[in-house]
Write an enzyme that holds these catalytic residues in place. Structure first.
Site, PDB file in Angstrom:
ATOM      1  CB  SER A 168      -1.118   0.008   1.092  1.00  0.00           C
ATOM      2  OG  SER A 168      -1.934  -1.141   1.058  1.00  0.00           O
ATOM      3  CG  HIS A 195      -2.176   3.699   3.621  1.00  0.00           C
ATOM      4  ND1 HIS A 195      -3.259   3.570   3.795  1.00  0.00           N
ATOM      5  CD2 HIS A 195      -1.507   2.690   3.289  1.00  0.00           C
ATOM      6  CE1 HIS A 195      -3.424   2.309   3.832  1.00  0.00           C
ATOM      7  NE2 HIS A 195      -2.406   1.567   3.178  1.00  0.00           N
TER       8      HIS A 195
END
Length: 280
Positions: free
Chosen positions: A206, A259
């Site tokens: 991610s 993230h």
């Protein structure tokens, strides 16, 4: 007639021929046992057609070829484009570069191994420092390898679709080097951030996905001639997903530190690369 080049993909050849028609160059496609040949009808057009062919090989996804297909495309073409499954496989391969495909394949193999009875040894080998006993800082790969592990089907599907779509664009239209830098930096530094946020038990691509998203968005806004970009709606979706990670809405543990770290890295590298005067 003069042959100016050959292509392995009939659809790509048709797009190029449609573009040449718009440039008033008469040509046709000749099927071969492997791929197709592009033939120019008039000898005096051969030199210009070869120059255009060289540009097409270097920039096959240039918007002018898509536009030409809409304006000059022949819907009655009798070319055999192959079975749908072969078309999808060809699109998958041609829509990405070697780094994109290697990382895609590694993630799939690791996920398969973890779901076929090898979860424990895989996790022991690839997890971050401290996630399992007897880890040493000499095992430097542990800074990066958690990015290759995924723990659910939704997790890996979400990440790999974005990785193939955005990473493939970066690699095929700008170059392998920018994508490799993004992969190595966004696959390591956000992991360090995530470790200090929640500890060593995490994994997933991610952080890298947010890096390629941020990079693509910046390049599209600051340097559209590079040929990549991320529509505002897509970037909005990524930001909404980022915000939801800080809530209980998703119902799962989310690596928010990775993230945010990945997004910042992608934005920074996109800004830096968009300052250069040349692109691939």
């Amino acid at each position: 007639m003069i042959e100016i080049g050959r292509l392995p993909n009939s659809r790509a050849a048709q797009a190029f021929v449609d573009y040449l028609k718009g440039e008033q160059i008469d040509c046709q496609i000749q099927p071969l046992p492997q791929g197709v040949a592009i033939l120019v009808i008039r000898d005096q057009d051969a030199e210009q057609a070869r120059k255009e062919f060289t540009h097409f090989i270097a920039h096959p996804y240039d918007n002018k070829y898509l536009q030409a297909s809409w304006e000059h495309g022949d819907t009655n073409t009798k070319l055999d484009y192959g079975a749908p499954s072969l078309q999808l496989f060809t699109q998958f391969i041609t829509g990405a570069g070697p780094v994109t495909l290697i990382i895609f394949g590694l993630c799939v193999l690791i996920y398969a191994a973890m779901n076929l009875g090898f979860a424990s040894p895989v996790y022991q080998a690839l997890s971050y420092f401290g996630a399992v006993s007897d880890t040493s800082f000499s095992e430097f790969w542990r800074v990066f390898t958690p990015s290759l592990m995924h723990f659910s089907a939704m997790h890996i599907i979400f990440n790999l679709l974005w990785w193939w779509y955005l990473g493939g664009k970066i690699e095929t239209r700008i170059g392998t080097a920018p994508l490799l830098i993004l992969l190595l930096v966004a696959g390591t530094l956000p992991n360090i951030v995530q470790y200090y946020v929640s500890g060593p038990n995490f994994g997933g691509l991610s952080g890298v996905v947010y890096a390629v998203a941020g990079y693509t968005w910046v390049m599209g806004r600051r340097k559209p001639e590079a040929g990549i970009g991320l529509p505002p709606s897509y970037m909005g979706f990524m930001l909404i997903w980022l915000v939801l990670g800080f809530t209980d809405f998703l119902g799962v543990s989310v690596a928010n530190g990775a993230h945010i770290g990945g997004l910042l890295i992608g934005l920074a590298q996109g800004w830096f690369d968009s300052r250069s005067k040349t692109t691939r």
